[in-house]
Design a protein around this motif. Structure first.
Motif, PDB file in Angstrom:
ATOM      1  N   HIS A 142       1.048  -1.369  -0.218  1.00  0.00           N
ATOM      2  CA  HIS A 142      -0.201   0.342   0.262  1.00  0.00           C
ATOM      3  C   HIS A 142       0.785   1.365  -0.153  1.00  0.00           C
ATOM      4  N   VAL A 143       1.906   1.361   0.491  1.00  0.00           N
ATOM      5  CA  VAL A 143       2.772   2.745   0.961  1.00  0.00           C
ATOM      6  C   VAL A 143       3.098   2.280  -0.799  1.00  0.00           C
ATOM      7  N   VAL A 144       4.190   1.785  -1.431  1.00  0.00           N
ATOM      8  CA  VAL A 144       4.719   1.696  -2.613  1.00  0.00           C
ATOM      9  C   VAL A 144       3.254   2.132  -3.860  1.00  0.00           C
ATOM     10  N   SER A 145       2.019   1.777  -3.825  1.00  0.00           N
ATOM     11  CA  SER A 145       1.004   2.363  -4.660  1.00  0.00           C
ATOM     12  C   SER A 145       0.965   3.368  -4.617  1.00  0.00           C
ATOM     13  N   GLN A 146       0.661   3.965  -3.666  1.00  0.00           N
ATOM     14  CA  GLN A 146       0.233   5.517  -3.121  1.00  0.00           C
ATOM     15  C   GLN A 146       1.585   6.614  -3.322  1.00  0.00           C
ATOM     16  N   ALA A 147       2.549   5.518  -2.888  1.00  0.00           N
ATOM     17  CA  ALA A 147       4.014   6.157  -3.610  1.00  0.00           C
ATOM     18  C   ALA A 147       3.900   6.815  -4.925  1.00  0.00           C
ATOM     19  N   VAL A 148       3.377   5.437  -5.812  1.00  0.00           N
ATOM     20  CA  VAL A 148       3.000   5.483  -7.452  1.00  0.00           C
ATOM     21  C   VAL A 148       2.892   6.481  -7.791  1.00  0.00           C
ATOM     22  N   GLU A 149       1.276   6.737  -7.050  1.00  0.00           N
ATOM     23  CA  GLU A 149       0.140   7.716  -7.372  1.00  0.00           C
ATOM     24  C   GLU A 149       0.402   9.039  -6.831  1.00  0.00           C
ATOM     25  N   ARG A 150       1.018   9.402  -6.365  1.00  0.00           N
ATOM     26  CA  ARG A 150       1.819  10.539  -5.850  1.00  0.00           C
ATOM     27  C   ARG A 150       2.443  10.842  -6.810  1.00  0.00           C
ATOM     28  N   ALA A 151       3.466  10.288  -7.528  1.00  0.00           N
ATOM     29  CA  ALA A 151       4.189   9.779  -8.118  1.00  0.00           C
ATOM     30  C   ALA A 151       3.504  10.360  -9.620  1.00  0.00           C
ATOM     31  N   VAL A 152       2.947  10.054 -10.182  1.00  0.00           N
ATOM     32  CA  VAL A 152       1.997   9.506 -10.661  1.00  0.00           C
ATOM     33  C   VAL A 152       0.829  11.414 -11.328  1.00  0.00           C
ATOM     34  N   ALA A 153       0.556  11.098 -10.432  1.00  0.00           N
ATOM     35  CA  ALA A 153      -0.475  12.839 -10.223  1.00  0.00           C
ATOM     36  C   ALA A 153       0.346  14.125 -10.356  1.00  0.00           C
ATOM     37  N   TRP A 154       1.870  13.605  -9.913  1.00  0.00           N
ATOM     38  CA  TRP A 154       2.379  15.125 -10.195  1.00  0.00           C
ATOM     39  C   TRP A 154       2.942  15.799 -11.537  1.00  0.00           C
ATOM     40  N   GLY A 155       3.123  14.230 -12.650  1.00  0.00           N
ATOM     41  CA  GLY A 155       4.518  14.378 -13.302  1.00  0.00           C
ATOM     42  C   GLY A 155       2.652  14.435 -14.296  1.00  0.00           C
ATOM     43  N   ARG A 156       1.461  14.079 -13.593  1.00  0.00           N
ATOM     44  CA  ARG A 156       0.084  14.268 -14.677  1.00  0.00           C
ATOM     45  C   ARG A 156      -0.393  16.086 -14.983  1.00  0.00           C
ATOM     46  N   ALA A 157       0.223  16.274 -13.480  1.00  0.00           N
ATOM     47  CA  ALA A 157      -0.553  17.593 -13.561  1.00  0.00           C
ATOM     48  C   ALA A 157       0.882  18.820 -14.102  1.00  0.00           C
ATOM     49  N   HIS A 158       1.969  18.105 -14.049  1.00  0.00           N
ATOM     50  CA  HIS A 158       3.111  19.373 -14.630  1.00  0.00           C
ATOM     51  C   HIS A 158       3.459  18.368 -16.514  1.00  0.00           C
ATOM     52  N   LEU A 159       2.673  17.363 -17.092  1.00  0.00           N
ATOM     53  CA  LEU A 159       3.137  17.383 -18.567  1.00  0.00           C
ATOM     54  C   LEU A 159       2.834  18.194 -19.733  1.00  0.00           C
ATOM     55  N   LYS A 160       3.972  18.554 -19.946  1.00  0.00           N
ATOM     56  CA  LYS A 160       3.911  19.181 -21.471  1.00  0.00           C
ATOM     57  C   LYS A 160       3.533  18.483 -22.265  1.00  0.00           C
ATOM     58  N   LEU A 161       2.298  19.315 -23.326  1.00  0.00           N
ATOM     59  CA  LEU A 161       1.255  18.566 -24.304  1.00  0.00           C
ATOM     60  C   LEU A 161       1.722  18.769 -25.526  1.00  0.00           C
ATOM     61  N   ASP A 162       2.393  20.343 -25.290  1.00  0.00           N
ATOM     62  CA  ASP A 162       2.607  21.119 -26.761  1.00  0.00           C
ATOM     63  C   ASP A 162       3.506  20.554 -27.697  1.00  0.00           C
ATOM     64  N   GLY A 163       2.831  20.769 -29.329  1.00  0.00           N
ATOM     65  CA  GLY A 163       4.890  20.311 -30.039  1.00  0.00           C
ATOM     66  C   GLY A 163       3.928  18.716 -30.433  1.00  0.00           C
ATOM     67  N   ILE A 164       3.016  17.903 -30.125  1.00  0.00           N
ATOM     68  CA  ILE A 164       2.079  16.431 -30.349  1.00  0.00           C
ATOM     69  C   ILE A 164       1.515  16.364 -31.240  1.00  0.00           C
ATOM     70  N   GLN A 165       2.483  15.913 -33.039  1.00  0.00           N
ATOM     71  CA  GLN A 165       2.254  15.134 -34.013  1.00  0.00           C
ATOM     72  C   GLN A 165       2.235  14.668 -34.128  1.00  0.00           C
ATOM     73  N   ALA A 166       1.752  13.307 -34.038  1.00  0.00           N
ATOM     74  CA  ALA A 166       2.395  11.969 -34.229  1.00  0.00           C
ATOM     75  C   ALA A 166       1.425  11.235 -33.060  1.00  0.00           C
ATOM     76  N   ARG A 211     -11.666  15.360 -25.237  1.00  0.00           N
ATOM     77  CA  ARG A 211     -11.724  16.050 -24.568  1.00  0.00           C
ATOM     78  C   ARG A 211     -10.785  16.367 -23.730  1.00  0.00           C
ATOM     79  N   TRP A 212     -10.256  15.432 -23.282  1.00  0.00           N
ATOM     80  CA  TRP A 212      -8.689  15.447 -22.567  1.00  0.00           C
ATOM     81  C   TRP A 212      -7.712  16.347 -23.375  1.00  0.00           C
ATOM     82  N   LEU A 213      -6.912  15.868 -24.414  1.00  0.00           N
ATOM     83  CA  LEU A 213      -5.966  16.575 -25.001  1.00  0.00           C
ATOM     84  C   LEU A 213      -6.593  18.329 -25.468  1.00  0.00           C
ATOM     85  N   GLY A 214      -7.938  18.641 -25.759  1.00  0.00           N
ATOM     86  CA  GLY A 214      -8.555  19.782 -26.737  1.00  0.00           C
ATOM     87  C   GLY A 214      -7.872  20.112 -27.792  1.00  0.00           C
ATOM     88  N   GLU A 215      -9.458  21.001 -28.089  1.00  0.00           N
ATOM     89  CA  GLU A 215      -9.444  20.456 -29.581  1.00  0.00           C
ATOM     90  C   GLU A 215      -8.534  21.767 -29.901  1.00  0.00           C
TER      91      GLU A 215
END
Length: 427
Positions: A142-166, A211-215
């Motif tokens: 559970h502690v490891v799962s919580q650690a991974v979930e926090r890391a993913v939440a932080w990473g997804r919140a700071h994800l850069k989505l500019d320049g996606i072409q393919a 919808r997540w990616l945006g128009e």
């Protein structure tokens, strides 16, 4: 206290200040202890004199109200010892939020592990199964799962989505029964990662991605690789109609192999009933492998079977002839070859291969798009990422929920950013 013990305490304080300095707090007394049979180092943490606690509600500095009992927060292990930070949490009097427990910079909420330790566990969880990480560091799944979930939440919140072409879109089966998920990858050269994963493989699932990616970002996509699943084709046409939609060799060859194998299995049963079962016995992989990948012994056996006038042989020769299609450079000439091959196959009277020909005809333009993209993109890249995803699922010995699987896939394949730390620990 001896001079040696005082020196060790000062040494540990110096190390902690160097690698994990906490603004507004200081490290105090250090003592040896024990926790569940493991030796521990317990480090006292104190607020700096005159500092105020931060309200956990509004995030503003507020005057103190009182102090709670000492709490322990697990830090990174050191010298074979589990390390705990000990701190008496302050309650603050906030005019907006009332009396609340302060927010501390080394942990979130009621967690008993420090953020730095959680990032350390999350780093190891990319390499090992979560249960193995838990066993190695004497903690729980559970502690490891919580650690991974926090890391993913932080990473997804700071994800850069500019320049996606393919984009690459595909489905994967997971869990027991016919459970599917939809995975969307960025497959630009130099930046290949999992962008989004959703439960099921329906129109609604893929619409949620766009919808997540945006128009605005969707309108900038130039290429999309996918299989022939109707839900994907319709959504891509609607949400990224400007993109060159590519169906390439991997999925087409897979359909052909399936058709050839279906012909072989049916004909093998017929020959067996006629007392000639040895002709096609144990021949499956002779027809499914590429000719250049056959061993010398397999090549001899295949040459012997080809001498017979069998439907399986004719289906196999049609499949091999189709491989010439991928050698073309011109979309126009590739299309001409495709039309000719489909016409010949429709006259073959081999129903499984005729189904493939009808499928190829109905998706002709999307298949030829591979040449219009100058063979620069291939859903083979997507299949490579899918293989890594399946390895993640296998390594986990089966996740109990889709949410946990989703977190694991983002963590392993998402190429997520991480915060900058004063010191980067191994792992």
């Amino acid at each position: 206290e001896s001079i040696g013990e005082r020196g060790k305490r000062m040494l540990l304080q110096t190390i902690l200040n160097r690698v994990h300095k906490i603004k507004g707090f200081v490290y105090g007394a250090v003592r040896l202890g024990e926790w569940n049979g493991d030796p521990t180092l317990e480090v006292e943490v104190r607020p700096r004199a005159g500092s105020r606690g931060i309200c956990s509600g509004c995030g503003k500095k507020r005057p103190g109200y009182d102090r709670l009992e000492t709490r322990r927060f697990e830090f990174l292990p050191l010298w074979g010892h589990r390390v705990f930070l000990r701190y008496r949490m302050r309650r603050v009097a906030c005019p907006a939020c009332g009396v609340t427990v302060e927010r501390v910079p080394w942990a979130e909420g009621k967690s008993e592990t420090t953020l730095r330790y959680e990032w350390y566990l999350a780093g190891w969880a990319k390499r090992l199964a979560w249960q193995e990480v838990a066993s190695a560091f004497h903690t729980s799944w559970h502690v490891v799962s919580q650690a991974v979930e926090r890391a993913v939440a932080w990473g997804r919140a700071h994800l850069k989505l500019d320049g996606i072409q393919a984009l690459g879109i595909d489905e994967m089966q997971y869990g027991r029964g016919h459970q599917y998920l939809t995975a969307v990858y960025q497959i630009d050269e130099g930046n290949r990662r999992l962008l989004w994963v959703g439960e099921k493989r329906t129109v609604k699932t893929l619409l949620r991605f766009f919808r997540w990616l945006g128009e605005e970002r969707s309108a900038r996509v130039r290429y999309v690789c996918s299989d022939m699943w109707k839900a994907y084709l319709s959504v891509v046409k609607k949400k990224a109609g400007q993109a060159l939609h590519i169906l390439d060799r991997f999925h087409i060859v897979a359909h052909m192999n399936k058709a050839v194998d279906e012909v072989r299995a049916e004909e093998a049963r017929e020959l067996s009933r006629a007392g000639q079962g040895e002709v096609l016995k144990r021949s499956r992989w002779l027809f499914l492998k590429r000719a250049e990948n056959l061993t010398a012994k397999q090549g001899e056996r295949l040459a012997e079977i080809v001498r017979h006038n069998l439907r399986t042989v004719r289906a196999y020769l049609l499949k091999e002839e189709f491989q010439l299609f991928w050698e073309y450079s011109s979309p126009w000439w590739a299309g001409r070859f495709l039309d000719s091959w489909c016409e010949k196959t429709m006259r073959s009277r081999i129903e499984p291969m005729k189904r493939v020909a009808r499928m190829v005809r109905s998706h002709r333009e999307l298949i030829v798009n591979w040449f219009r993209a100058r063979k620069a993109l291939s859903s083979g890249v997507v299949e490579g990422l899918n293989n890594k995803a399946k390895l993640t699922m296998k390594k986990a010995y089966g996740y109990k929920s889709f949410h946990t699987l989703e977190i694991a896939l983002y963590h392993t394949l998402g190429n997520l950013p991480e915060p900058k730390f004063t010191h980067r620990f191994f792992g």
